[in-house]
Design an enzyme around this catalytic site. Structure first.
Site, PDB file in Angstrom:
ATOM      1  N   GLY B  79       9.310 -97.354  27.665  1.00  0.00           N
ATOM      2  CA  GLY B  79       9.098 -98.357  28.704  1.00  0.00           C
ATOM      3  C   GLY B  79       9.951 -98.011  29.903  1.00  0.00           C
ATOM      4  N   GLU B 102       5.523 -94.805  29.301  1.00  0.00           N
ATOM      5  CA  GLU B 102       5.170 -96.023  30.012  1.00  0.00           C
ATOM      6  C   GLU B 102       3.714 -96.344  29.763  1.00  0.00           C
ATOM      7  OE1 GLU B 102       6.820 -98.422  31.932  1.00  0.00           O
ATOM      8  OE2 GLU B 102       4.802 -99.252  31.866  1.00  0.00           O
ATOM      9  N   LEU B 103       3.457 -97.612  29.455  1.00  0.00           N
ATOM     10  CA  LEU B 103       2.106 -98.027  29.113  1.00  0.00           C
ATOM     11  C   LEU B 103       1.237 -98.256  30.343  1.00  0.00           C
ATOM     12  CD1 LEU B 103       0.283 -98.844  26.729  1.00  0.00           C
ATOM     13  CD2 LEU B 103       1.220-101.136  26.891  1.00  0.00           C
ATOM     14  N   ASN B 135       1.123 -95.508  24.568  1.00  0.00           N
ATOM     15  CA  ASN B 135       1.581 -96.691  23.863  1.00  0.00           C
ATOM     16  C   ASN B 135       2.545 -96.234  22.775  1.00  0.00           C
ATOM     17  OD1 ASN B 135       1.962 -98.958  22.305  1.00  0.00           O
ATOM     18  ND2 ASN B 135      -0.194 -99.573  22.312  1.00  0.00           N
ATOM     19  N   SER B 136       3.839 -96.324  23.071  1.00  0.00           N
ATOM     20  CA  SER B 136       4.817 -95.779  22.130  1.00  0.00           C
ATOM     21  C   SER B 136       4.925 -96.605  20.859  1.00  0.00           C
ATOM     22  CB  SER B 136       6.193 -95.684  22.784  1.00  0.00           C
ATOM     23  OG  SER B 136       6.566 -96.960  23.241  1.00  0.00           O
ATOM     24  N   ASP B 158      10.149-106.261  27.292  1.00  0.00           N
ATOM     25  CA  ASP B 158       9.461-107.542  27.462  1.00  0.00           C
ATOM     26  C   ASP B 158       9.912-108.510  26.363  1.00  0.00           C
ATOM     27  OD1 ASP B 158       7.594-109.618  27.725  1.00  0.00           O
ATOM     28  OD2 ASP B 158       6.019-108.213  28.340  1.00  0.00           O
ATOM     29  N   THR B 233      18.403 -98.717  36.441  1.00  0.00           N
ATOM     30  CA  THR B 233      17.001 -99.072  36.649  1.00  0.00           C
ATOM     31  C   THR B 233      16.824-100.206  37.646  1.00  0.00           C
ATOM     32  OG1 THR B 233      17.030-100.648  34.818  1.00  0.00           O
ATOM     33  CG2 THR B 233      16.391 -98.377  34.319  1.00  0.00           C
ATOM     34  N   GLU B 234      15.614-100.280  38.153  1.00  0.00           N
ATOM     35  CA  GLU B 234      15.276-101.330  39.116  1.00  0.00           C
ATOM     36  C   GLU B 234      15.471-102.701  38.487  1.00  0.00           C
ATOM     37  OE1 GLU B 234      13.720 -98.618  38.578  1.00  0.00           O
ATOM     38  OE2 GLU B 234      13.572 -97.651  40.516  1.00  0.00           O
TER      39      GLU B 234
END
Lengths: 458, 261
Positions: B79, B102-103, B135-136, B158, B233-234
């Site tokens: 992610g 990343e999905l 999709n990990s 999430d 990260t952002e």
């Protein structure tokens, strides 16, 4: 196809459940599951068995999706869409335990020592529950199945214990096979993954272990929607050989016979296979079931669209898996499951489906037996294996009457063909992903909040 | 979002421009339960290293027997979002191959462009990072062999607040089996979140899993990577701006104990 996709979600009843068969390891009995019905025949008493259950109803209330014998034949388990896992004692055919699952069950297995029952639900979680040895059917209040392991969001199609009981193998719809160490205290979960056997390019539908003589360990065979049967060393995760059962051209026999002769001798079989392509449902060479003698000398595969059984030979030291023979059964006979009698050297082949529709319940099952496997294995002259006539089958007419109903007397070809189609559709729905067109996908997203305001962006 | 505007325009070399985030806007959520429309490698041997890390393959191109000695991906950012962590980690471990997973389609495209731009404007650098759209939660074992990774990151996953959605959480007892499988013994799993409940959940899962053990305080303080978790990260920067708290769970992958039970 679009309408089918849409209605398929609402009308689950229109789905056909394929017929299942399981043979007692010591050939004492045989079980057939057709829809929600479980029919068992006892060979020793030569009669149909009545199932009993003190606590619940002895019947499942919805389609049975998985059955198997376990613990060297002492126990039998059945489970399916009614979210119940029923464990039976095979001496009395009394249900000693009914386990409730939250979701529909897709696969079951009993550990070899008979201590544990494992079952996989439709969300990809494998659950485990402990069975007490002298359980008289008394339900323990605090007993509840606990999660053992999971394939994230994938439907598990096959669940098998390795012969030495050290590993548990699980195969799923997303092309994966996972080999997990089965711990001594499995109620805490099986967290240590030994390996993943990766290589299949479509759903994996069936697994079976073999333990060839002169080998220190067992090996794994798997069948898949990619029309291959593969041989694995599950301990290392290595793919040993791949046998392509889909391509006609690959039908080179291991015993030196030329393909030409082969095709001629079973012309009906192959032509029947090709005829399927004219039907609405596409001809696919997906492997739907696989069964093998424990020593690996005989491997049988049921292939969707083929009206017979594919027999493979497995040479583990040479790492070879190849097609040995194709046994054509008859027109419109599409095997759904295979059962093997190890000592009697008989292969039981069942075709059938139970179709619950608005009109009513329609069921049909057809049973055939391939015998003289030992003659085939020792390469004796003659066209072996042989398909037994009804009267020559173990259990004979009695068995056929119980399993097939009175239909077997008058062979209704149209009904057979209809069942064959229903079975193929059922297998397809069960295992293949629904592919939506771009428009359909957009249509399905119409209620999403971010879609509603899409026009306002930018 | 406008920090990229400051990049000096260097003639017509498009690749030198860092991509503009506003063209890659996407929903924060993506359904991990829906099935893929992107290609998945059938097995780890099918991962295309030459397209991800061309620089690393060039050097040993002449010797095909050297295949086994090629470095394998060692760090994975699950992610990875807009790639902040990868970009910060790259210079710290220049010989280690790292990948972001990343999905979301648009976001993974952004990261691809960002890495290409960084490589173009910093020759020889950022060659060890890459991104893949996947999709990990379903396909991790397709990318990595047993015991391949030495570090795995889950930054601000999430939270899936509703109880019925807890099964979609990226850290769960079940998925930890797979993460343990792809990690080497001694490897480290890093997680951070600004949602306390999720932090507790992740810690509980890791504590309960027999193949993970919490790292010691001193180790935690000494690890240079830990400092990056909250700031690289952002998402982390947003949390800091809003003065939010962060909750860490950093564990080591251990060897299984002898099954005595």
């Amino acid at each position: 196809m679009e309408e089918e996709v849409h209605t398929g979600e609402i009308n689950r009843e229109a789905e056909a459940a394929p017929a299942l068969i399981a043979v007692h390891p010591l050939e004492r009995s045989i079980a057939l599951a057709l829809g929600y019905e479980l029919r068992v025949f006892d060979f020793e008493m030569d009669c149909a068995v009545t199932l009993t259950d003190e606590a619940y109803s002895p019947c499942h209330s919805d389609a049975i999706r998985a059955i198997c014998f376990g613990a060297n034949g002492r126990l039998f388990v059945s489970a399916g869409d009614d979210k119940l896992v029923k464990i039976w004692r095979t001496d009395t055919w009394h249900c000693i335990r009914t386990v409730c699952s939250d979701k529909r069950v897709s696969a079951v297995a009993i550990s070899h020592d008979g201590l544990f029952v494992t079952f996989a639900d439709k969300f990809g979680v494998v659950w485990i529950e402990r069975l007490e040895e002298d359980d008289q059917g008394q339900a323990s209040v605090d007993k509840k199945a606990v999660p053992l392991l999971g394939h994230y969001c994938s439907i598990i199609t096959s669940l098998k214990f390795s012969p030495d009981g050290k590993f548990i193998a699980t195969a799923d719809r997303d092309f994966k096979i996972r080999i997990t160490i089965f711990p001594k205290g499995p109620l805490k979960g099986a967290h240590e993954i030994q390996n993943f056997c990766l290589g299949h390019t479509d759903f994996v539908s069936c697994l079976t272990f073999i333990c060839p003589p002169d080998c220190h360990q067992s090996f794994l065979l798997s069948g898949s929607g990619d029309a291959t049967v593969r041989l694995w060393d599950h301990v290392s995760g290595q793919l040993l050989d791949t046998c392509d059962v889909g391509e006609k051209e690959n039908l080179l026999l291991g015993d030196g016979r030329t393909p030409e002769v082969y095709l001629q001798s079973t012309r009906n079989g192959w032509q029947a296979g090709l005829l399927d392509s004219k039907e609405k449902v596409e001809y696919s060479a997906a492997v739907t079931d696989i069964n093998a003698l424990p020593d690996g000398s005989f491997v049988a595969a049921a292939i969707q669209g083929l009206h017979g059984v594919m027999i493979l030979k497995c040479d583990v030291p040479a790492r070879r898996l190849f097609i040995a023979k194709f046994v054509f059964v008859e027109e419109s006979f599409v095997p759904t499951r295979l059962g093997l009698s190890s000592s009697a050297k008989l292969l039981w082949v069942v075709m059938g489906a139970s179709n619950v529709s608005k009109v009513g319940v329609s069921k049909m099952a057809q049973l055939r037996v391939l015998s003289d496997l030992d003659k085939f294995l020792s390469n004796e002259h003659g066209d072996y294996p042989v398909i037994l006539k009804d009267k020559d089958m173990p259990g004979g007419e009695k068995l056929l009457l119980q399993f097939q109903g009175s239909d077997h007397v008058t062979k209704q070809d149209a009904a057979l063909a209809a069942t064959a189609t229903a079975v193929k559709v059922a297998m397809q729905n069960l295992l293949t992903k629904k592919q939506y067109s771009l428009e359909k996908r957009d249509f399905r997203k119409r209620d999403r909040n971010d879609r509603k305001f899409k026009k306002q962006q930018f | 979002m406008s920090k990229n505007d400051g990049k000096a325009t260097q003639g017509k070399r498009q690749s030198a421009h860092l991509p503009r985030k506003r063209f890659y806007r996407a929903r924060a959520h993506s359904n991990p339960l829906s099935d893929s429309h992107f290609p998945i490698p059938i097995s780890p041997a099918d991962v295309d290293y030459s397209s991800h890390y061309p620089h690393f393959l060039h050097s040993s191109k002449n010797d095909p027997d050297e295949d086994d000695l090629l470095p394998k991906i060692s760090f994975a950012d699950i992610g990875c979002g807009f790639g902040g962590l990868l970009v910060k980690l790259s210079p710290l471990f220049p010989d280690t191959l790292m990948i972001g997973m990343e999905l979301r389609d648009k976001v993974s495209e952004y990261v691809k462009e960002r890495i290409l731009a960084l490589r173009a404007s910093n020759p020889g650098q950022y060659e060890n990072i890459s991104v893949v759209r996947t999709n990990s939660m379903k396909y991790l074992p397709n990318y990595f062999c047993k015991g391949q990774l030495s570090k795995i990151f889950f930054l601000f996953p999430d939270p899936h607040f509703k109880e019925k959605n807890h099964r979609r959480r990226v850290i769960s007892l079940q998925l930890l089996d797979e993460y343990a499988y792809v990690m080497e013994v001694g490897g480290i799993i890093y997680t951070i979140t600004d949602v306390e409940e999720l932090g507790d959940w992740m810690k509980l899962c890791l504590d309960s899993h027999p193949l993970f053990s919490a790292i010691l305080e001193e180790e935690f303080e000494a690890d240079p990577v830990v400092k990056l978790l909250a700031s690289a990260t952002e998402e982390g920067q947003k949390v800091a701006r809003n003065g939010g708290q962060t909750f860490y769970a950093v564990f080591r992958r251990i060897a299984p104990e002898d099954p005595i039970v």
